[in-house]
Design an enzyme around this catalytic site. Structure first.
Site, mmCIF file in Angstrom:
data_model
loop_
_atom_site.group_PDB
_atom_site.id
_atom_site.type_symbol
_atom_site.label_atom_id
_atom_site.label_comp_id
_atom_site.label_asym_id
_atom_site.label_seq_id
_atom_site.Cartn_x
_atom_site.Cartn_y
_atom_site.Cartn_z
ATOM 1 N N SER A 132 0.867 -1.174 0.000
ATOM 2 C CA SER A 132 0.000 0.000 0.000
ATOM 3 C C SER A 132 0.904 1.224 0.000
ATOM 4 C CB SER A 132 -0.891 -0.030 1.243
ATOM 5 O OG SER A 132 -1.699 1.123 1.300
ATOM 6 N N LYS A 165 -1.315 -1.142 -4.247
ATOM 7 C CA LYS A 165 -2.437 -0.253 -3.920
ATOM 8 C C LYS A 165 -1.893 1.157 -3.798
ATOM 9 C CE LYS A 165 -4.671 -0.169 0.442
ATOM 10 N NZ LYS A 165 -5.593 -0.903 1.333
ATOM 11 N N LYS A 224 -3.015 5.232 -2.875
ATOM 12 C CA LYS A 224 -4.048 6.034 -2.234
ATOM 13 C C LYS A 224 -4.523 7.098 -3.223
ATOM 14 C CE LYS A 224 -3.969 4.146 1.917
ATOM 15 N NZ LYS A 224 -5.147 3.479 2.518
HETATM 16 MG MG LIG Z 1 -8.474 0.922 3.120
#
Ligand SMILES: [Mg+2]
Length: 381
Positions: free
Chosen positions: A148, A174, A176
């Site tokens: 992430s 991932k 943001k």
């Molecule tokens: Mg989340």
């Protein structure tokens, strides 16, 4: 979830004498700040539960932050709930099933409940010299990795982070997103990495009025968009999902199997992010993975930038069937220069993570190191 399901025998056996129960607050500096649409964190400030019984030391980690920016719970509220409401229910002769039943009248506060439950599961597993996955009934398997990537200052910095993750062998990336940092940022990553398993997490930054904007993300073939709408919403996500080709994934809205069942029935998402800490612990997380599998929904294990204790719990959990997608489990070095457990999490040549073979959480907590990061320590029993 359901009380009438058969319980494994160890759930019904007395927990026995627990000689010492402590709460520890630690602060581990991150290698780099982690930014979302809601907040940026420079360290992992975690509340740890330490149990001592018959020479066995067991651990749980509360996934709450010190602030209420991801969830309503904080390390402070979790301490209050554990100390003043959950632990007083732990009476002599009680089994884990009995304790959990007594704790049901405490509403919400899933992160506090998970911290205590997971520490007790670690204790039960260590007393039996079993790794947690075996206690829960699942054979060991290597798990997929995922990373992430928090907000970066500019697109080149983001591309550099993605490049590093791809070279390292992560199975999915991932990124943001949030208002003003969405379509063009995703486009930049997708153009550079056309075949990458890529998803975007908005942490609830949009409203239904942004549906047309979010629909523009369809062209980038994301594996999913995570929690685009409000942190407590399921229904509006169902309206949004009907307007998007990209699957939606719910994270913040799902606090237990009942929420997951509602989201599935409403078609509010096509994927669920199962964070064991957010849903009340490993036992509920295993049930949720089964529920998702029963409905043909892919699921994955989300992370809360945990210390090595929480990271190990997440790895043990992913032995359960139903975790069909790579989750947020990354290498330790991505977060911390020094962790409080050994060994650290590393990826193998194919990007997988091995399940640690030790009893309980499977890794050894290095208590001398905890001293370096200790903010406070309180003995409750
Ligand atoms: Mg989340």
């Amino acid at each position: 979830m359901k009380n009438n399901e058969p319980q494994p025998a160890w759930m019904e056996e007395p927990l026995g004498n627990i000689e010492r129960i402590e709460l520890l607050n630690v602060s581990l500096p991150f290698v780099a700040p982690f930014g979302t649409s809601v907040a940026t964190w420079n360290s992992k400030d975690a509340l740890l539960v330490r149990l001592e019984a018959d020479g066995v030391v067991a651990w749980g980690e509360c996934v709450a932050d010190p602030d209420p920016y991801y969830a309503g719970e904080t390390t402070g509220t979790a301490r209050h709930i554990i100390k003043d409401f959950l632990l007083p229910e732990l009476k002599p002769g009680l089994s884990l099933a009995g304790l959990l039943e007594r704790c049901r009248r405490v509403r919400g506060n899933e992160m506090a409940k998970a911290a205590l439950e997971n520490a007790l599961l670690d204790l039960i597993a260590k007393r039996r010299s079993l790794p947690l996955h075996a206690l829960l009934g699942f054979p060991s398997r290597r798990i997929m990795s995922g990373i992430s990537i928090g907000f970066q200052d500019d697109v080149p910095a983001l591309l550099a982070q993605v490049q590093e993750a791809v070279e390292r062998g992560y199975h999915r990336v991932k990124m943001k997103i949030g208002r003003g940092r969405d379509v063009e940022w995703v486009r930049a990553v997708r153009e550079r990495f056309p075949a990458l398993a890529l998803m975007a997490d908005a942490n609830g930054d949009y409203s239904l009025e942004d549906a047309a904007l979010l629909a523009r993300l369809d062209e980038f073939k994301l594996t999913m968009i995570e929690q685009p709408l409000a942190y407590h919403d399921i229904y509006q996500h169902s309206l949004l999902q009907a307007r998007l080709r990209t699957p939606l994934c719910l994270d913040e809205s799902i606090h237990g199997c009942d929420d997951a069942a509602a989201a599935i029935a409403l078609k509010g998402c096509r994927v669920i992010n199962i964070k064991q800490g957010r849903v009340g612990g490993l036992l509920e997380a295993v049930k949720m993975a089964g529920l998702c599998a029963g409905h043909g929904l892919p699921a994955w294990s989300g992370g809360m930038d945990e210390t090595g204790i929480g990271r190990a719990l997440n790895i043990q959990l992913q032995a359960a069937p139903g975790f069909t997608l790579p989750g947020d489990t990354s290498e330790t070095r991505r977060y911390f220069r020094e962790d409080i457990v050994e060994p650290p999490v590393i990826l193998d040549r194919e990007g997988y993570i091995a399940m640690p073979a030790g009893p309980g959480i499977g890794v050894a907590v290095v208590e001398e190191r905890i001293t370096n990061y200790l903010l406070g320590r309180e003995k409750l029993r």
